[in-house]
Design a protein around this motif. Structure first.
Motif, mmCIF file in Angstrom:
data_model
loop_
_atom_site.group_PDB
_atom_site.id
_atom_site.type_symbol
_atom_site.label_atom_id
_atom_site.label_comp_id
_atom_site.label_asym_id
_atom_site.label_seq_id
_atom_site.Cartn_x
_atom_site.Cartn_y
_atom_site.Cartn_z
ATOM 1 N N ARG A 40 -9.582 5.576 6.217
ATOM 2 C CA ARG A 40 -9.719 4.459 5.287
ATOM 3 C C ARG A 40 -8.369 3.775 5.056
ATOM 4 N NH1 ARG A 40 -11.889 0.109 3.457
ATOM 5 N NH2 ARG A 40 -11.966 -0.073 1.210
ATOM 6 N N ALA A 41 -7.301 4.570 4.953
ATOM 7 C CA ALA A 41 -5.964 3.987 4.785
ATOM 8 C C ALA A 41 -5.604 3.126 5.991
ATOM 9 C CB ALA A 41 -4.927 5.093 4.583
ATOM 10 N N ASP A 42 -5.938 3.601 7.178
ATOM 11 C CA ASP A 42 -5.672 2.813 8.390
ATOM 12 C C ASP A 42 -6.451 1.505 8.369
ATOM 13 O OD1 ASP A 42 -3.959 4.800 9.304
ATOM 14 O OD2 ASP A 42 -5.487 5.724 10.583
ATOM 15 N N GLU A 43 -7.701 1.582 7.949
ATOM 16 C CA GLU A 43 -8.533 0.376 7.852
ATOM 17 C C GLU A 43 -7.955 -0.601 6.831
ATOM 18 O OE1 GLU A 43 -12.757 -0.466 5.753
ATOM 19 O OE2 GLU A 43 -12.792 1.136 7.251
ATOM 20 N N LEU A 44 -7.576 -0.089 5.666
ATOM 21 C CA LEU A 44 -7.001 -0.941 4.625
ATOM 22 C C LEU A 44 -5.681 -1.557 5.083
ATOM 23 C CD1 LEU A 44 -7.758 1.296 1.519
ATOM 24 C CD2 LEU A 44 -8.667 -1.014 1.918
ATOM 25 N N GLN A 45 -4.924 -0.801 5.846
ATOM 26 C CA GLN A 45 -3.640 -1.284 6.371
ATOM 27 C C GLN A 45 -3.852 -2.562 7.196
ATOM 28 O OE1 GLN A 45 -0.241 -0.833 5.877
ATOM 29 N NE2 GLN A 45 -0.040 1.150 6.888
ATOM 30 N N ARG A 46 -4.954 -2.595 7.947
ATOM 31 C CA ARG A 46 -5.240 -3.734 8.831
ATOM 32 C C ARG A 46 -5.960 -4.883 8.128
ATOM 33 N NH1 ARG A 46 -6.908 0.630 11.787
ATOM 34 N NH2 ARG A 46 -9.080 0.114 11.424
ATOM 35 N N SER A 47 -6.718 -4.579 7.077
ATOM 36 C CA SER A 47 -7.626 -5.586 6.541
ATOM 37 C C SER A 47 -7.278 -6.136 5.166
ATOM 38 C CB SER A 47 -9.048 -5.014 6.483
ATOM 39 O OG SER A 47 -9.111 -3.969 5.521
ATOM 40 N N ALA A 53 -4.395 -2.968 -0.574
ATOM 41 C CA ALA A 53 -4.640 -1.766 0.221
ATOM 42 C C ALA A 53 -4.218 -0.520 -0.538
ATOM 43 C CB ALA A 53 -3.891 -1.859 1.552
ATOM 44 N N LEU A 54 -3.024 -0.543 -1.106
ATOM 45 C CA LEU A 54 -2.538 0.630 -1.824
ATOM 46 C C LEU A 54 -3.379 0.906 -3.065
ATOM 47 C CD1 LEU A 54 -0.494 2.912 -2.037
ATOM 48 C CD2 LEU A 54 1.049 1.326 -3.220
ATOM 49 N N ALA A 55 -3.707 -0.127 -3.828
ATOM 50 C CA ALA A 55 -4.512 0.061 -5.041
ATOM 51 C C ALA A 55 -5.902 0.605 -4.694
ATOM 52 C CB ALA A 55 -4.630 -1.258 -5.809
ATOM 53 N N ALA A 56 -6.521 0.059 -3.653
ATOM 54 C CA ALA A 56 -7.850 0.533 -3.253
ATOM 55 C C ALA A 56 -7.798 1.985 -2.800
ATOM 56 C CB ALA A 56 -8.416 -0.351 -2.138
ATOM 57 N N TRP A 57 -6.788 2.323 -2.012
ATOM 58 C CA TRP A 57 -6.666 3.696 -1.516
ATOM 59 C C TRP A 57 -6.426 4.669 -2.663
ATOM 60 C CZ3 TRP A 57 -2.968 7.595 -1.026
ATOM 61 C CH2 TRP A 57 -3.285 8.602 -0.121
ATOM 62 N N LEU A 58 -5.611 4.275 -3.629
ATOM 63 C CA LEU A 58 -5.390 5.135 -4.795
ATOM 64 C C LEU A 58 -6.703 5.401 -5.535
ATOM 65 C CD1 LEU A 58 -2.053 3.755 -6.261
ATOM 66 C CD2 LEU A 58 -2.455 6.043 -5.335
ATOM 67 N N ARG A 59 -7.479 4.354 -5.756
ATOM 68 C CA ARG A 59 -8.780 4.535 -6.433
ATOM 69 C C ARG A 59 -9.672 5.477 -5.634
ATOM 70 N NH1 ARG A 59 -8.123 -0.864 -7.397
ATOM 71 N NH2 ARG A 59 -9.386 -1.447 -5.612
ATOM 72 N N GLU A 60 -9.695 5.300 -4.328
ATOM 73 C CA GLU A 60 -10.581 6.104 -3.483
ATOM 74 C C GLU A 60 -10.143 7.564 -3.402
ATOM 75 O OE1 GLU A 60 -11.501 4.111 0.226
ATOM 76 O OE2 GLU A 60 -11.622 2.200 -0.829
ATOM 77 N N LEU A 100 0.951 3.191 3.454
ATOM 78 C CA LEU A 100 0.520 2.074 2.605
ATOM 79 C C LEU A 100 1.599 1.729 1.585
ATOM 80 C CD1 LEU A 100 -3.210 3.063 1.930
ATOM 81 C CD2 LEU A 100 -2.374 1.232 3.428
ATOM 82 N N LEU A 101 2.201 2.757 1.003
ATOM 83 C CA LEU A 101 3.273 2.544 0.030
ATOM 84 C C LEU A 101 4.477 1.864 0.688
ATOM 85 C CD1 LEU A 101 4.600 2.956 -2.763
ATOM 86 C CD2 LEU A 101 5.302 5.243 -1.961
ATOM 87 N N VAL A 102 4.898 2.367 1.827
ATOM 88 C CA VAL A 102 6.063 1.814 2.533
ATOM 89 C C VAL A 102 5.822 0.346 2.901
ATOM 90 C CG1 VAL A 102 7.393 1.977 4.689
ATOM 91 C CG2 VAL A 102 6.936 4.031 3.329
ATOM 92 N N ARG A 103 4.617 0.041 3.340
ATOM 93 C CA ARG A 103 4.297 -1.357 3.676
ATOM 94 C C ARG A 103 4.413 -2.241 2.441
ATOM 95 N NH1 ARG A 103 -1.597 -3.582 4.429
ATOM 96 N NH2 ARG A 103 -1.170 -5.751 4.906
ATOM 97 N N ALA A 104 3.856 -1.779 1.321
ATOM 98 C CA ALA A 104 3.937 -2.560 0.083
ATOM 99 C C ALA A 104 5.389 -2.697 -0.370
ATOM 100 C CB ALA A 104 3.083 -1.907 -0.997
ATOM 101 N N GLN A 105 6.181 -1.636 -0.215
ATOM 102 C CA GLN A 105 7.592 -1.707 -0.581
ATOM 103 C C GLN A 105 8.336 -2.693 0.314
ATOM 104 O OE1 GLN A 105 8.315 2.507 -0.155
ATOM 105 N NE2 GLN A 105 8.408 2.811 -2.395
ATOM 106 N N ALA A 106 8.070 -2.651 1.609
ATOM 107 C CA ALA A 106 8.761 -3.527 2.564
ATOM 108 C C ALA A 106 8.491 -4.998 2.278
ATOM 109 C CB ALA A 106 8.338 -3.182 3.993
ATOM 110 N N GLU A 107 7.324 -5.291 1.727
ATOM 111 C CA GLU A 107 6.969 -6.679 1.425
ATOM 112 C C GLU A 107 7.274 -7.047 -0.023
ATOM 113 O OE1 GLU A 107 3.400 -8.245 3.030
ATOM 114 O OE2 GLU A 107 3.510 -6.973 4.817
ATOM 115 N N GLY A 108 7.997 -6.155 -0.719
ATOM 116 C CA GLY A 108 8.394 -6.441 -2.096
ATOM 117 C C GLY A 108 7.257 -6.359 -3.090
ATOM 118 N N LYS A 109 6.204 -5.664 -2.753
ATOM 119 C CA LYS A 109 5.025 -5.583 -3.616
ATOM 120 C C LYS A 109 4.933 -4.272 -4.390
ATOM 121 C CE LYS A 109 3.504 -9.535 -2.195
ATOM 122 N NZ LYS A 109 3.488 -10.687 -3.051
#
Length: 154
Positions: A40-47, A53-60, A100-109
């Protein structure tokens, strides 16, 4: 185990042949769920956007640990126990969440002062809240508070 066999439509002997102990059955169920969270994390990473993505994965992930009451202890233990049947699944799931966290961090999110271990600890704490009758009703709200604390601009 008898009730599980009946609900699965198999004989008790068949169930015990595949799962000689209750722990083996629990590990198989958890492994399947944890592997699903990794996928699911991989799917969220792409979509999804990084923060979505990070918020959804945390909830799940919190929901999965809530569905299997008491799952958080074997999940946390399996990370540091290479001989555990759940080790590979838990390590992969943690790595997927970290990505997912690293991606969000890299984009300043997302805030940059936490890492995957911190994220996993926060998930563990949120799952623990769900298992406490006096806090269970607050767990979803607190999950949102944690997500807001991690993500910038939410």
């Amino acid at each position: 185990m008898r009730d599980i066999a009946r609900r699965a439509g198999v004989g008790l002997g068949t169930l015990y042949r595949h799962f000689p102990k209750r722990e083996a059955l629990l590990e198989a169920l958890l492994r399947q769920s944890f592997d699903g969270l990794t996928a699911r994390a991989d799917e969220l990473q792409r979509s999804s956007s990084p923060e979505q993505a990070l918020a959804a994965w945390l909830r799940e992930i919190v929901a999965v640990t809530h569905n299997y009451r008491g799952a958080i202890a074997p999940m946390v233990a399996a990370i540091s126990e290479p001989d555990s049947a759940l080790h590979a699944s838990c390590v992969s799931m943690k790595a997927a969440g970290t990505a997912l966290l690293v991606r969000a961090q890299a984009e300043g999110k997302a805030r940059t002062d936490i890492d995957g271990t911190d994220l996993f600890a926060l998930v563990s704490a949120l799952a623990w809240l769900h298992d406490q009758p006096s806090f269970a009703s607050r767990a979803d709200h607190l999950s949102d508070v944690i997500a807001d604390a991690i993500l910038s601009g939410r």
